[in-house]
Design a protein around this motif. Structure first.
Motif, short mmCIF file in Angstrom:
data_model
loop_
_atom_site.label_atom_id
_atom_site.label_comp_id
_atom_site.label_asym_id
_atom_site.label_seq_id
_atom_site.Cartn_x
_atom_site.Cartn_y
_atom_site.Cartn_z
N ASN A 105 -16.70 98.65 15.92
CA ASN A 105 -15.63 97.90 16.59
C ASN A 105 -15.13 98.62 17.85
O ASN A 105 -14.02 98.36 18.32
CB ASN A 105 -14.47 97.68 15.61
CG ASN A 105 -14.75 96.55 14.63
OD1 ASN A 105 -14.43 95.41 14.89
ND2 ASN A 105 -15.37 96.90 13.50
N GLN A 106 -15.99 99.49 18.40
CA GLN A 106 -15.73 100.18 19.66
C GLN A 106 -14.47 101.05 19.65
O GLN A 106 -13.80 101.23 20.67
CB GLN A 106 -15.65 99.18 20.83
CG GLN A 106 -16.99 98.56 21.23
CD GLN A 106 -17.46 97.49 20.26
OE1 GLN A 106 -16.73 96.54 20.00
NE2 GLN A 106 -18.67 97.64 19.74
N ILE A 107 -14.12 101.55 18.46
CA ILE A 107 -13.01 102.48 18.36
C ILE A 107 -13.51 103.87 18.73
O ILE A 107 -14.55 104.33 18.24
CB ILE A 107 -12.42 102.49 16.94
CG1 ILE A 107 -11.95 101.08 16.55
CG2 ILE A 107 -11.27 103.49 16.84
CD1 ILE A 107 -10.94 100.46 17.49
N GLU A 108 -12.76 104.57 19.58
CA GLU A 108 -13.18 105.88 20.06
C GLU A 108 -12.50 107.03 19.32
O GLU A 108 -13.08 108.12 19.21
CB GLU A 108 -12.91 105.99 21.56
CG GLU A 108 -13.70 104.99 22.39
CD GLU A 108 -13.35 105.05 23.88
OE1 GLU A 108 -12.46 105.86 24.24
OE2 GLU A 108 -13.96 104.29 24.65
N THR A 109 -11.26 106.79 18.85
CA THR A 109 -10.50 107.87 18.22
C THR A 109 -9.75 107.35 17.00
O THR A 109 -9.21 106.24 17.03
CB THR A 109 -9.47 108.48 19.21
OG1 THR A 109 -10.11 108.72 20.46
CG2 THR A 109 -8.91 109.79 18.68
N PHE A 110 -9.72 108.15 15.96
CA PHE A 110 -9.03 107.80 14.71
C PHE A 110 -8.02 108.90 14.41
O PHE A 110 -8.36 110.08 14.32
CB PHE A 110 -10.05 107.68 13.58
CG PHE A 110 -9.48 107.36 12.22
CD1 PHE A 110 -8.38 106.54 12.05
CD2 PHE A 110 -10.08 107.90 11.08
CE1 PHE A 110 -7.87 106.26 10.80
CE2 PHE A 110 -9.59 107.61 9.81
CZ PHE A 110 -8.48 106.80 9.68
N TYR A 111 -6.74 108.51 14.28
CA TYR A 111 -5.66 109.44 13.96
C TYR A 111 -5.22 109.21 12.52
O TYR A 111 -4.96 108.08 12.13
CB TYR A 111 -4.48 109.24 14.91
CG TYR A 111 -4.79 109.56 16.35
CD1 TYR A 111 -4.60 110.85 16.85
CD2 TYR A 111 -5.28 108.59 17.22
CE1 TYR A 111 -4.87 111.16 18.17
CE2 TYR A 111 -5.56 108.89 18.55
CZ TYR A 111 -5.36 110.17 19.01
OH TYR A 111 -5.64 110.48 20.32
N TYR A 310 -4.26 114.56 11.69
CA TYR A 310 -5.65 114.79 12.03
C TYR A 310 -6.12 113.82 13.11
O TYR A 310 -5.61 112.70 13.25
CB TYR A 310 -6.53 114.60 10.79
CG TYR A 310 -6.32 115.63 9.70
CD1 TYR A 310 -7.06 116.79 9.67
CD2 TYR A 310 -5.34 115.43 8.72
CE1 TYR A 310 -6.85 117.76 8.67
CE2 TYR A 310 -5.13 116.38 7.73
CZ TYR A 310 -5.89 117.54 7.70
OH TYR A 310 -5.68 118.48 6.74
N LYS A 311 -7.13 114.26 13.86
CA LYS A 311 -7.73 113.45 14.91
C LYS A 311 -9.24 113.59 14.81
O LYS A 311 -9.78 114.69 14.72
CB LYS A 311 -7.24 113.90 16.27
CG LYS A 311 -7.89 113.21 17.47
CD LYS A 311 -7.34 113.80 18.77
CE LYS A 311 -8.01 113.19 19.99
NZ LYS A 311 -7.49 113.80 21.26
N ILE A 312 -9.95 112.47 14.85
CA ILE A 312 -11.40 112.51 14.82
C ILE A 312 -11.95 111.58 15.90
O ILE A 312 -11.51 110.44 16.04
CB ILE A 312 -11.97 112.13 13.42
CG1 ILE A 312 -13.48 112.29 13.38
CG2 ILE A 312 -11.54 110.74 12.99
CD1 ILE A 312 -14.06 112.23 11.97
N GLU A 313 -12.88 112.14 16.68
CA GLU A 313 -13.54 111.33 17.69
C GLU A 313 -14.71 110.58 17.03
O GLU A 313 -15.48 111.16 16.27
CB GLU A 313 -14.08 112.22 18.83
CG GLU A 313 -13.00 113.03 19.54
CD GLU A 313 -12.01 112.18 20.31
OE1 GLU A 313 -12.31 111.00 20.58
OE2 GLU A 313 -10.92 112.69 20.64
N ILE A 314 -14.79 109.29 17.31
CA ILE A 314 -15.83 108.46 16.70
C ILE A 314 -17.07 108.51 17.59
O ILE A 314 -17.03 108.09 18.76
CB ILE A 314 -15.35 107.00 16.55
CG1 ILE A 314 -14.00 106.95 15.82
CG2 ILE A 314 -16.42 106.18 15.82
CD1 ILE A 314 -14.01 107.45 14.41
N ASN A 315 -18.16 109.03 17.05
CA ASN A 315 -19.41 109.16 17.83
C ASN A 315 -20.42 108.10 17.38
O ASN A 315 -20.48 107.72 16.24
CB ASN A 315 -20.00 110.56 17.65
CG ASN A 315 -19.02 111.63 18.13
OD1 ASN A 315 -18.45 111.49 19.21
ND2 ASN A 315 -18.86 112.70 17.34
#
Length: 315
Positions: A105-111, A310-315
């Protein structure tokens, strides 16, 4: 291998979602849709449901802002919600399915902000372990102050001295059914005066929420000669009570009425068998933390617990 399906929440899932929240090991009434949606005009919902075939296995209260998805920004805490019987291996698989869904769904970052540990009687660290394995970073920590009600209270001698003096001053503690006195005469004017800000909840919003959660949202006020001088708004969950708002008038400061109210409520909820009294975080806009607020809460018997982000970059 388990077959999982991730879908976005819609209004047809209302009952299914709420039934799951009622059974989950790591949920409070804040995750009920009636609570989450009181401010739906401010947040674009992106809550998720995860199914294993036709069985609901987990939910994620969340919102979206641009290309980022957040553990819902309108809630104090959040995270992946699931039942006690869900084993860690399946939690890992569910996390991978959610990350894949976000990527698609083109999400780049998940907090992600989990529930503080003291809200739970069971462990809840699986998801954080798996997040770190997937290169999430611990973006920040905040100090969450809480009193452990299952052990003797550890209130400072000076607070107790003033408490015993105030006990003889004929202050009345009232559980109110309306928020008007506290909001209009204490909370709003004091926040405006001291911080040039407003409560997160308007009087109308907190009234609406109480009408939906009368056993969970309560208002306790201190009066002197029929004049309100302090108040605490309580959010009560299964094991924990949280002081969502606490404020005192100038006259109330003369009597230390807010401390008097806090100590009475701690004893009240200790007798009721609650595990913790949550007094919230002590962050400050101008410092890492508010030194005076930290000291005040520690003197009331609070210890420091962690609220993690927390922060995770979606690759």
């Amino acid at each position: 291998m388990a077959d999982y399906t991730v879908k976005k929440y819609n209004h047809n899932d209302f009952a299914l979602w709420n039934d799951f929240v009622a059974q989950a090991k790591n949920a409070t009434f804040l995750f009920h849709r009636d609570f989450m949606e009181y401010h739906k005009d401010r947040f674009e919902d992106f809550s998720l449901l995860v199914f294993e075939q036709d069985k609901l296995r987990a939910i994620l209260p969340a919102n979206i802002n641009g290309n980022a998805v957040y553990s819902h920004q309108g809630l104090t805490y959040g995270g992946l919600v699931y039942l006690s019987k869900l084993k860690a291996e399946k939690v890992e698989s569910i996390l991978d399915e959610i990350l894949l869904f976000l990527k698609e769904n083109q999400i780049e970052t998940f907090y992600y902000k989990p529930l503080p540990d003291f809200y739970l009687t069971e462990g809840n660290k699986e998801i954080e372990f798996f997040l770190l394995k997937r290169k999430a970073v611990l973006e920040r920590k905040e100090m969450n102050l809480a009193v452990n009600l299952s052990v003797p209270l550890n209130i400072s001698k000076s607070k107790l001295k003033h408490f015993r003096r105030i006990e003889n001053l004929d202050l009345d503690i009232v559980e109110e059914q309306e928020f008007n006195p506290f909001w209009e005469k204490v909370l709003e004017p004091r926040l405006l005066e001291k911080f040039n800000t407003k409560p997160v909840h308007s009087k109308e919003e907190i009234t609406l929420l109480k009408s939906k959660f009368p056993q969970n949202i309560k208002q306790f006020s201190a009066y002197k000669n029929d004049e309100i001088i302090a108040g605490i708004t309580i959010f009560e969950s299964k094991n924990v009570v949280k002081s969502q708002y606490g404020a005192i008038s100038k006259k109330g400061e003369e009597f230390r009425a807010l401390d008097f109210l806090f100590i009475n409520l701690m004893h009240k909820y200790k007798r009721k068998g609650k595990h913790f009294f949550d007094m919230g975080i002590v962050n400050s806009d101008t410092e890492d933390y508010h030194i005076g607020l930290l000291k005040q809460k520690e003197e009331l018997g609070c210890s420091v617990y962690s609220q993690d982000f927390y922060k995770i970059e979606i690759n």
